[in-house]
Design an enzyme around this catalytic site. Structure first.
Site, PDB file in Angstrom:
ATOM      1  N   TYR A   1     -10.000   4.804 -12.030  1.00  0.00           N
ATOM      2  CA  TYR A   1      -9.811   5.484 -10.731  1.00  0.00           C
ATOM      3  C   TYR A   1      -9.674   6.994 -10.867  1.00  0.00           C
ATOM      4  O   TYR A   1      -9.341   7.661  -9.900  1.00  0.00           O
ATOM      5  CB  TYR A   1      -8.521   4.990 -10.058  1.00  0.00           C
ATOM      6  CG  TYR A   1      -8.324   3.509  -9.918  1.00  0.00           C
ATOM      7  CD1 TYR A   1      -9.232   2.726  -9.213  1.00  0.00           C
ATOM      8  CD2 TYR A   1      -7.190   2.896 -10.455  1.00  0.00           C
ATOM      9  CE1 TYR A   1      -9.013   1.364  -9.051  1.00  0.00           C
ATOM     10  CE2 TYR A   1      -6.958   1.536 -10.296  1.00  0.00           C
ATOM     11  CZ  TYR A   1      -7.875   0.783  -9.599  1.00  0.00           C
ATOM     12  OH  TYR A   1      -7.647  -0.550  -9.440  1.00  0.00           O
TER      13      TYR A   1
ATOM     14  N   CYS B   1     -13.782   3.277 -28.470  1.00  0.00           N
ATOM     15  CA  CYS B   1     -15.097   3.891 -28.600  1.00  0.00           C
ATOM     16  C   CYS B   1     -15.784   4.040 -27.247  1.00  0.00           C
ATOM     17  O   CYS B   1     -16.782   3.366 -26.967  1.00  0.00           O
ATOM     18  CB  CYS B   1     -15.951   3.067 -29.562  1.00  0.00           C
ATOM     19  SG  CYS B   1     -15.066   2.778 -31.089  1.00  0.00           S
ATOM     20  N   GLU B   2     -15.219   4.861 -26.389  1.00  0.00           N
ATOM     21  CA  GLU B   2     -15.777   5.160 -25.063  1.00  0.00           C
ATOM     22  C   GLU B   2     -15.296   6.561 -24.702  1.00  0.00           C
ATOM     23  O   GLU B   2     -14.112   6.864 -24.869  1.00  0.00           O
ATOM     24  CB  GLU B   2     -15.190   4.224 -23.978  1.00  0.00           C
ATOM     25  CG  GLU B   2     -15.389   2.763 -24.182  1.00  0.00           C
ATOM     26  CD  GLU B   2     -16.515   2.183 -23.344  1.00  0.00           C
ATOM     27  OE1 GLU B   2     -17.100   2.909 -22.518  1.00  0.00           O
ATOM     28  OE2 GLU B   2     -16.800   0.998 -23.539  1.00  0.00           O
TER      29      GLU B   2
ATOM     30  N   PRO C   1       4.630  -5.088  -0.743  1.00  0.00           N
ATOM     31  CA  PRO C   1       4.557  -3.909  -1.611  1.00  0.00           C
ATOM     32  C   PRO C   1       4.440  -4.291  -3.087  1.00  0.00           C
ATOM     33  O   PRO C   1       5.062  -5.255  -3.537  1.00  0.00           O
ATOM     34  CB  PRO C   1       5.888  -3.203  -1.346  1.00  0.00           C
ATOM     35  CG  PRO C   1       6.823  -4.308  -0.970  1.00  0.00           C
ATOM     36  CD  PRO C   1       6.001  -5.341  -0.262  1.00  0.00           C
TER      37      PRO C   1
ATOM     38  N   GLY D   1       0.765  -1.238   0.000  1.00  0.00           N
ATOM     39  CA  GLY D   1       0.000   0.000   0.000  1.00  0.00           C
ATOM     40  C   GLY D   1       0.793   1.283   0.000  1.00  0.00           C
ATOM     41  O   GLY D   1       0.224   2.366  -0.195  1.00  0.00           O
TER      42      GLY D   1
HETATM   43  C1  LIG Z   1      -2.865  -5.213  -3.995  1.00  0.00           C
HETATM   44  C2  LIG Z   1      -2.340  -5.797  -2.750  1.00  0.00           C
HETATM   45  C3  LIG Z   1      -1.041  -5.499  -2.314  1.00  0.00           C
HETATM   46  C4  LIG Z   1      -0.149  -4.502  -3.004  1.00  0.00           C
HETATM   47  O1  LIG Z   1      -0.618  -3.190  -2.904  1.00  0.00           O
HETATM   48  P1  LIG Z   1       0.301  -1.976  -3.405  1.00  0.00           P
HETATM   49  O2  LIG Z   1      -0.529  -0.782  -3.159  1.00  0.00           O
HETATM   50  O3  LIG Z   1       0.570  -2.196  -4.852  1.00  0.00           O
HETATM   51  O4  LIG Z   1       1.541  -1.984  -2.592  1.00  0.00           O
HETATM   52  C5  LIG Z   1      -0.567  -6.150  -1.196  1.00  0.00           C
HETATM   53  N1  LIG Z   1      -1.332  -7.053  -0.525  1.00  0.00           N
HETATM   54  C6  LIG Z   1      -2.588  -7.342  -0.902  1.00  0.00           C
HETATM   55  C7  LIG Z   1      -3.367  -8.338  -0.139  1.00  0.00           C
HETATM   56  C8  LIG Z   1      -3.136  -6.735  -2.023  1.00  0.00           C
HETATM   57  O5  LIG Z   1      -4.390  -7.034  -2.390  1.00  0.00           O
END
Ligand SMILES: *Cc1c(COP(=O)(O)O)cnc(C)c1O
Length: 414
Positions: free
Chosen positions: A316, A343-344, A274, A239
């Protein structure tokens, strides 16, 4: 570290001018920097040097075999969410013992494949999943190592679709139910408690929610040890955000500095998952202008990459920096949308950007496209996808050839 920069008026990936590359491999194509990929992996790895840790790269962010192999050779494990991602990881030579399996909907056949491969652990997200894990493991005469993915009920201030740590989302086991759930695992004969897990969202640019959620996990960890349930690992998910526009995400050093004090006292192994942080800035989508269209109301650079190649803007509302590959065009910059041929009306890559009016044939690079770029691509509008290329210094290698028209109908019958 910047992998894409101008040299003598030409945008380069590492030492390779992108116009040369486009001429030989065609457009659209994804270009990845080996130095960029390994550089961000190393940054995270050294940030956590003070803890027994394991980096499990999120395969869904970029599942190219060549990239998985490069990371695997550096010691990375993998975080997977499907049998397909397990297959890719194994094909890339990653040891099964460094693979963790996430996701809310593992089928019996997914579970069987992972158990037979001997993965490190399942990040389980519900009671019915625990039952399935126990049943399938029993039928194979195996024991399934399990971490529970806890939903810590923490908001992560990211896009609604990538926020996964609130109790209203489908993810994880509610924080309040977690203790009972761990107690219950002990009654299953074919399950072994391995660890505790979370993943509160993606493209997180502040530390507070991650620290808060990690503290909740640590609290549970300690409650469990009091009951004699010793965990081998704490997995804090992925994340960590990157800079697409003007965000100011924490650096790996800041991320680690905030978390190590919470994790170190637990005295167990740390796992992180990550994706974007490692692959995001290492990749760009290279595309060629087909037309420059002026309607009197708006200007459009119609390019040969569309939402089927990079869906993040449409899905997003994401911002990606777009740069002309050649700085030779000295025309006065005007406002334009960069759009694809699909085509969108949602088929756009960038909106209201100030760029010099391009000529047909000019090249543009969509930056920060190494994560959730090619992996989310499709053949919508029956468009063959372009090549993926790995750049190393002045050299490059095509790591996935461009699709042909024949590829589009492979497997079909008249
Ligand atoms: C998508 C995901 C990640 C990676 O997320 P990033 O934002 O790309 O770091 C890690 N663990 C799980 C369970 C995910 O679904």
């Amino acid at each position: 570290m910047d992998s894409f920069y101008y040299r003598q008026g030409k945008l380069c990936c590492e030492e390779l001018p992108l116009d040369k590359l486009a001429d030989s491999v065609g457009t659209p194509c994804y270009v990845y920097s080996k130095g960029g990929l390994l550089g961000s992996y190393n940054e995270l790895d050294s940030a956590f040097a003070g803890l027994d840790h394991m980096i499990c790269f999120s395969v869904k962010s970029n599942s190219s075999l060549a990239l998985l192999k490069l990371l695997g050779e550096r010691g990375a494990g993998m975080d997977i969410v499907s049998s397909g991602e397990l297959y890719r990881s194994l094909r890339a030579g990653v040891p099964a013992g460094s693979i963790v399996y996430s996701g809310v909907g593992k089928t019996d056949s997914d579970i069987r494949y992972a158990l037979e491969s001997g993965i490190l652990c399942f990040n389980a997200e519900s009671l019915p999943e625990l039952e399935a894990l126990d049943r399938v493991a029993g039928s194979l005469g195996k024991v399934a190592p399990v971490s529970l993915r806890i939903n810590p009920d923490v908001a992560s201030n990211t896009h609604e679709y990538t926020s996964t740590g609130r109790k209203e989302t489908k993810f994880g086991i509610p924080f309040t139910a977690a203790l009972d759930c761990y107690r219950e695992i002990r009654s299953y004969r074919n399950l072994r408690v391995f660890g505790i897990d979370m993943h509160i969202g993606s493209q997180i640019t502040e530390l507070e929610p991650i620290v808060l959620a990690t503290e909740r996990l640590a609290e549970l960890f300690l409650r469990l040890s009091e009951e004699g349930i010793r965990l081998e690992a704490v997995d804090i998910g992925g994340g960590l955000g990157i800079r697409y526009h003007d965000e100011t995400p924490p650096s790996p050093a800041e991320y680690a500095k905030a978390l190590v004090p919470v994790l170190k006292p637990l005295g167990c192994r740390l796992i992180i998952e990550p994706g974007r942080y490692i692959s995001g800035q290492a990749g760009a989508l290279l595309t060629r202008v087909i037309y420059f269209k002026e309607t009197g109301v708006k200007n459009f650079a119609v390019v040969d990459a569309g939402m089927n190649d990079l869906i993040r803007p449409s899905l997003y509302n994401s911002y990606h920096r777009v740069l002309p590959v050649s700085e030779d065009n000295k025309g006065r910059a005007v406002s334009m949308d960069v759009v694809g041929p699909i085509c969108e009306s949602g088929d756009w890559l960038a909106k209201d950007r100030l760029l010099p009016p391009p000529e047909p044939g000019d090249l543009m690079a969509v930056l920060s496209a190494g994560a959730y770029g090619f992996t989310m691509s499709s053949n919508y509008n029956s468009r063959p996808r372009g090549a993926e290329v790995l750049v190393d210094g002045t050299g490059y290698r095509v790591i996935r050839r461009a699709e042909t028209l024949e590829d589009l109908v492979r497997g079909e019958e008249l």
